[in-house]
Scaffold this motif. Structure first.
Motif, mmCIF file in Angstrom:
data_model
loop_
_atom_site.group_PDB
_atom_site.id
_atom_site.type_symbol
_atom_site.label_atom_id
_atom_site.label_comp_id
_atom_site.label_asym_id
_atom_site.label_seq_id
_atom_site.Cartn_x
_atom_site.Cartn_y
_atom_site.Cartn_z
ATOM 1 N N MET A 5 0.838 -1.211 0.000
ATOM 2 C CA MET A 5 0.000 0.000 0.000
ATOM 3 C C MET A 5 0.871 1.258 0.000
ATOM 4 O O MET A 5 0.670 2.162 -0.792
ATOM 5 N N LEU A 6 1.896 1.257 0.866
ATOM 6 C CA LEU A 6 2.774 2.421 0.909
ATOM 7 C C LEU A 6 3.540 2.573 -0.397
ATOM 8 O O LEU A 6 3.795 3.680 -0.855
ATOM 9 N N SER A 7 3.888 1.416 -0.995
ATOM 10 C CA SER A 7 4.636 1.495 -2.247
ATOM 11 C C SER A 7 3.796 2.164 -3.328
ATOM 12 O O SER A 7 4.322 2.850 -4.208
ATOM 13 N N LEU A 8 2.465 1.970 -3.242
ATOM 14 C CA LEU A 8 1.597 2.627 -4.222
ATOM 15 C C LEU A 8 1.682 4.142 -4.067
ATOM 16 O O LEU A 8 1.808 4.872 -5.046
ATOM 17 N N SER A 46 4.918 5.312 -5.447
ATOM 18 C CA SER A 46 5.009 5.407 -6.902
ATOM 19 C C SER A 46 4.173 6.571 -7.409
ATOM 20 O O SER A 46 4.553 7.220 -8.377
ATOM 21 N N LEU A 47 3.050 6.852 -6.725
ATOM 22 C CA LEU A 47 2.281 8.037 -7.126
ATOM 23 C C LEU A 47 3.125 9.295 -6.982
ATOM 24 O O LEU A 47 3.133 10.165 -7.856
ATOM 25 N N TRP A 48 3.846 9.377 -5.872
ATOM 26 C CA TRP A 48 4.679 10.548 -5.613
ATOM 27 C C TRP A 48 5.785 10.660 -6.664
ATOM 28 O O TRP A 48 6.066 11.726 -7.187
#
Ligand code: SF4
Ligand code: SF4
Lengths: 317, 171
Positions: B1-4, B7-9
């Motif tokens: 979830m944090l990786s998502l 990647s958005l950032w």
């Protein structure tokens, strides 16, 4: 006399703004995607490439409008109309500014949810009537996805309803004068955002069309303006969900100095851009991942959010 | 979830990165000298035609788009009577250039050869011929080849030994 025509005027303005914005989003999305991919996007036709909107519309209108001989004709024609109609009808309850709303229903949120649920008929019927395996798979996926994400979409909103004490959208906005609901309802906001993306079938939840697996899924048999209707419907859906988020969690038209309509428009635009960022930055999950996420993680979270909010409000009394 | 979220950032940060698009008609991309574009026929440093009409390029061409007819001038130099490349078939593979024994046929970094009529893509010899030696400024086939032509007999080419006199007994 004036009072009679005012609602008509409001309807005309809303239709004008929403439809033009939906068409304009084709350009906005392509430019923004390009920006995030270090490209320029359409920048040749007219100033900033804005003429691309006109060019695209002319192209869609002049394409051959083909109905496959094996399709179920009446349903095939009806399906794209449903998605646009339901999305447009939903705007009837969206307040753009104080007093600037077509129908200020006292069950506004429920109406919104109901209309966006009806929208799934469009996808399912399109998939069914196309008489094509991929389309049918897309339709089935869409219905399963909607079904499971709508459940906690509604639940995520209930926290806001509890805090505001009303289903009416104008009341909910007015209740945020002190503090935007995104702060006490942060979990609800995140859940609603996820459900909203799933509801509009945008990436990363575009499993119903998943061009890499289902060759555009439910609308692979559509061409010309019928295909265009699906697109416009999708964009109107994006605008609708963004507007809803702005209304429910970010104080709608509330904001200092500048006119209310500006604040509402700016907040909506921000979330539209966020939607496009999702498309630019996130991979598409597998279908079983999507399902188990919906039922095993997001639904319990929504329930917990609802319980805690209810408990806090009760304890405050 | 944090990786998502991460990647958005990361994607969002690209809003401030330099765009890599080359705005084509106004700006041109750099094409290296070895780029495989429009084909030319080059000349010697002396200004003579390099092509000896050996047909090797036509044979090497995988799509058979080169056609030529050999002939000979009064000095005994072979040259193509006509030399035709159908660029609507050419795939710019560069095999012709590799096959050519005289560096005559060369591919250039020019890709702007669009036409409205397909027939205009058939280039004749006068369209292909250029005045310079192309990528190999010093090479002159007729000066190194051991073929007798007018003004240069056997044994007079560069680094060529005088032919052995088979009638003499001297070493
Ligand atoms: S580049 Fe390739 S295809 Fe073109 S003429 Fe030469 S050999 Fe033929
Ligand atoms: S261009 Fe080169 S390969 Fe082709 S015929 Fe002439 S000399 Fe031979």
């Amino acid at each position: 006399m004036m009072a009679k025509f005012l609602p008509l005027l409001v309807i005309a303005v809303v239709l004008f703004v929403v439809l033009n914005l939906a068409a304009g989003l084709i350009w906005v999305e392509r430019r923004l995607l390009a920006l995030w991919q270090d490209r320029y996007g359409p920048n040749r036709v007219g100033p900033f490439g804005l003429g691309q909107i006109v060019a695209d519309s002319i192209k869609l209108f002049t394409k051959e409008d083909w109905i496959p001989p094996f399709a179920d004709k009446p349903v095939f024609v009806l399906a794209p109309a449903i998605v646009v109609a339901t999305a447009l009808i939903s705007f009837a309850v969206v307040p753009f500014a104080p007093g600037f709303v077509i129908a200020d229903l006292n069950v506004g949120i429920l109406f919104l949810l109901a209309m966006s649920s009806l929208g799934v008929y469009s996808v399912v019927l399109a998939g069914w009537s196309s008489n094509n395996k991929y389309s049918l798979l897309g339709g089935i996926r869409a219905s399963a996805q909607m079904m499971s994400y709508e459940v906690f979409m509604g639940l995520a909103l209930l926290g806001v309803v509890i805090l505001a004490g009303s289903f009416r959208l104008t009341d909910i906005v007015e209740a945020q004068r002190g503090m935007w609901f995104v702060i006490p309802q942060f979990l609800g906001f995140i859940l609603f955002l996820i459900a909203g993306v799933a509801e509009t079938r945008r990436l990363p939840f575009d499993l119903a069309e998943a061009e890499s697996e289902l060759i555009a899924g439910f609308h692979s048999e559509y061409s010309g303006m019928k295909f265009g209707m699906f697109f416009v419907g999708e964009y109107i859906g994006v605008i609708l969900i963004s507007a809803t988020i702005a209304l429910l969690f970010f104080g709608g038209w509330l904001g200092p100095v500048l006119p209310p309509a500006f604040w509402f428009g700016a907040k909506t635009m921000f979330f539209i851009c966020l939607f496009i960022l999702f498309r630019a930055g996130l991979p598409r999950p597998r279908f079983d991942q999507l399902m188990s996420w919906g039922w095993k993680v997001l639904l319990p979270l929504a329930l917990i959010n609802l319980l805690v909010t209810g408990a806090v409000v009760l304890a405050r009394r | 979830m944090l990786s998502l979220v991460r990647s958005l950032w990361e994607v969002f940060r690209h809003a401030f990165a330099r765009r890599v698009t080359v705005q084509y008609p106004e700006q041109k991309a750099y094409l290296s000298p070895r780029y495989r574009g429009r084909i030319v026929l080059t000349r010697d440093p002396d200004g003579g035609e390099r092509c000896v009409a050996c047909n090797l390029c036509a044979v090497a061409c995988p799509v058979d788009c080169i056609s030529l007819q050999a002939t000979e001038d009064e000095h005994g130099r072979r040259y193509p009577e006509f030399f035709r490349i159908n660029f609507s078939r050419c795939i710019f593979c560069g095999f012709c250039e590799e096959a050519c024994p005289t560096y005559a046929i060369q591919l250039t970094p020019d890709t702007e050869m669009g036409e409205y009529k397909r027939k205009n893509l058939v280039y004749e010899k006068e369209d292909l011929m250029i005045d310079g030696p192309g990528k190999y400024p010093d090479y002159n086939f007729w000066r190194v080849a051991g073929v007798a032509i007018g003004g240069k007999d056997k044994g007079q080419a560069e680094k060529e030994l005088v032919p052995v006199d088979t009638h003499s007994l001297l070493p």
